[in-house]
Design a protein around this motif. Structure first.
Motif, short mmCIF file in Angstrom:
data_model
loop_
_atom_site.label_atom_id
_atom_site.label_comp_id
_atom_site.label_asym_id
_atom_site.label_seq_id
_atom_site.Cartn_x
_atom_site.Cartn_y
_atom_site.Cartn_z
N ALA A 39 19.98 -15.83 -34.38
CA ALA A 39 18.61 -16.21 -34.02
C ALA A 39 17.60 -15.45 -34.87
CB ALA A 39 18.37 -15.95 -32.54
N ALA A 40 17.87 -14.17 -35.10
CA ALA A 40 16.95 -13.36 -35.89
C ALA A 40 16.87 -13.85 -37.33
CB ALA A 40 17.38 -11.89 -35.86
N LYS A 41 18.00 -14.27 -37.87
CA LYS A 41 18.01 -14.78 -39.24
C LYS A 41 17.16 -16.05 -39.36
CE LYS A 41 21.11 -16.18 -42.98
NZ LYS A 41 22.52 -16.34 -43.41
N VAL A 43 13.61 -14.58 -30.95
CA VAL A 43 14.73 -13.85 -30.37
C VAL A 43 14.19 -12.66 -29.59
CG1 VAL A 43 15.05 -12.56 -32.53
CG2 VAL A 43 16.90 -12.64 -30.84
N VAL A 44 14.61 -12.54 -28.34
CA VAL A 44 14.12 -11.49 -27.44
C VAL A 44 15.30 -10.65 -26.99
CG1 VAL A 44 12.84 -11.01 -25.33
CG2 VAL A 44 12.29 -13.05 -26.67
N THR A 45 15.23 -9.35 -27.22
CA THR A 45 16.37 -8.47 -26.92
C THR A 45 16.02 -7.32 -25.98
OG1 THR A 45 15.87 -7.23 -28.94
CG2 THR A 45 17.51 -8.98 -29.10
N GLU A 46 14.75 -7.17 -25.64
CA GLU A 46 14.34 -6.05 -24.79
C GLU A 46 13.50 -6.56 -23.62
OE1 GLU A 46 15.45 -3.15 -25.39
OE2 GLU A 46 16.03 -3.17 -27.50
N GLY A 104 13.05 -8.26 -36.48
CA GLY A 104 13.34 -6.89 -36.91
C GLY A 104 13.84 -6.04 -35.76
N ALA A 105 13.21 -6.20 -34.60
CA ALA A 105 13.63 -5.45 -33.41
C ALA A 105 15.04 -5.85 -32.99
CB ALA A 105 12.65 -5.69 -32.27
N ALA A 106 15.39 -7.11 -33.19
CA ALA A 106 16.71 -7.61 -32.82
C ALA A 106 17.80 -6.97 -33.67
CB ALA A 106 16.75 -9.13 -32.97
N TYR A 107 17.56 -6.92 -34.98
CA TYR A 107 18.55 -6.28 -35.85
C TYR A 107 18.68 -4.79 -35.54
CZ TYR A 107 19.22 -10.42 -38.75
OH TYR A 107 19.56 -11.67 -39.20
N ALA A 108 17.57 -4.16 -35.20
CA ALA A 108 17.62 -2.74 -34.82
C ALA A 108 18.44 -2.57 -33.54
CB ALA A 108 16.21 -2.19 -34.62
#
Length: 203
Positions: free
Chosen positions: A47-49, A56-59, A87-91
């Motif tokens: 999704a991030a790509k 994309v939401v991860t937090e 960027g936050a997703a890859y982190a």
């Protein structure tokens, strides 16, 4: 998708398996392994790509900002927000994988992995850097906490690593620089050596 009336996916919200929490709870090896998320990181990275068309939401901390963005943009998100969340997703996946790798490296007798990854999480922002033109150091507080954690997890490696940092940053200082800083040559005229027997004397 068009044949079945399915709209393109424009959002991906993932909460990864609680691997770190499981390890910290003292769970056995098998339980920890079962709490390693596989599909979640794959979906996040995919999704991030595709952030140009997917949010994309991860937090959990991102939910409020996301809802505000949707309310202000007729149910859509801006490219700037999607790029930020990518960027936050890859982190997020990088930290997740780093913790898993760190845990696995501590299971055997050899605690010196070929690749050591240290991750950090923003805790607070400082008001200023060392000099006016420098960016503030937001991870300083967390560096202290991570250092404490690292000394517990890599207790055999950290003293050597810190010794290398001392050699790297202190030994290149010249006598003129030391004098300008108000330190005499004699103050720092000591030997710094690592555990391999190599030494460097500050001149």
């Amino acid at each position: 998708m068009a044949e079945h009336g399915i709209l393109p996916i424009d959002a991906c919200v993932v909460n990864l398996y609680p691997f770190e929490e499981t390890v910290n709870s003292g769970a056995d090896f098998g339980t920890c392994v079962e709490n390693i998320d596989v599909g979640g990181p794959a979906m996040i990275r995919a999704a991030a790509k595709n952030f140009k068309s997917v949010t994309v939401v991860t937090e959990v901390d991102q939910y409020a900002e996301l809802l505000t963005e949707l309310a202000e943009n007729d149910g859509c998100t801006s490219l700037a927000l999607r790029e930020k969340y990518a960027g936050a997703a890859y982190a997020r996946t990088a930290v997740y994988d780093a913790k898993i790798a760190s845990w696995f490296s501590m299971q055997g007798e050899d605690h010196f992995p070929e690749r050591l990854v240290i991750s950090g999480t923003l805790k607070q922002r400082l008001r200023y850097g060392e000099n006016p033109h420098q960016v503030r150091l937001p991870l300083l507080h967390n560096v202290l906490a991570r250092t404490r954690h690292a000394t517990e997890e890599y207790h055999d490696l950290i003293p050597w690593l810190l010794g290398q940092i001392v050699i790297l940053f202190l030994c290149p200082l010249t006598e003129g620089c030391l004098l300008r800083l108000g330190w005499s040559k004699e103050t720092w005229g000591c030997d710094f050596g690592d555990y391999s027997g190599k030494g460097a004397k500050l001149q």
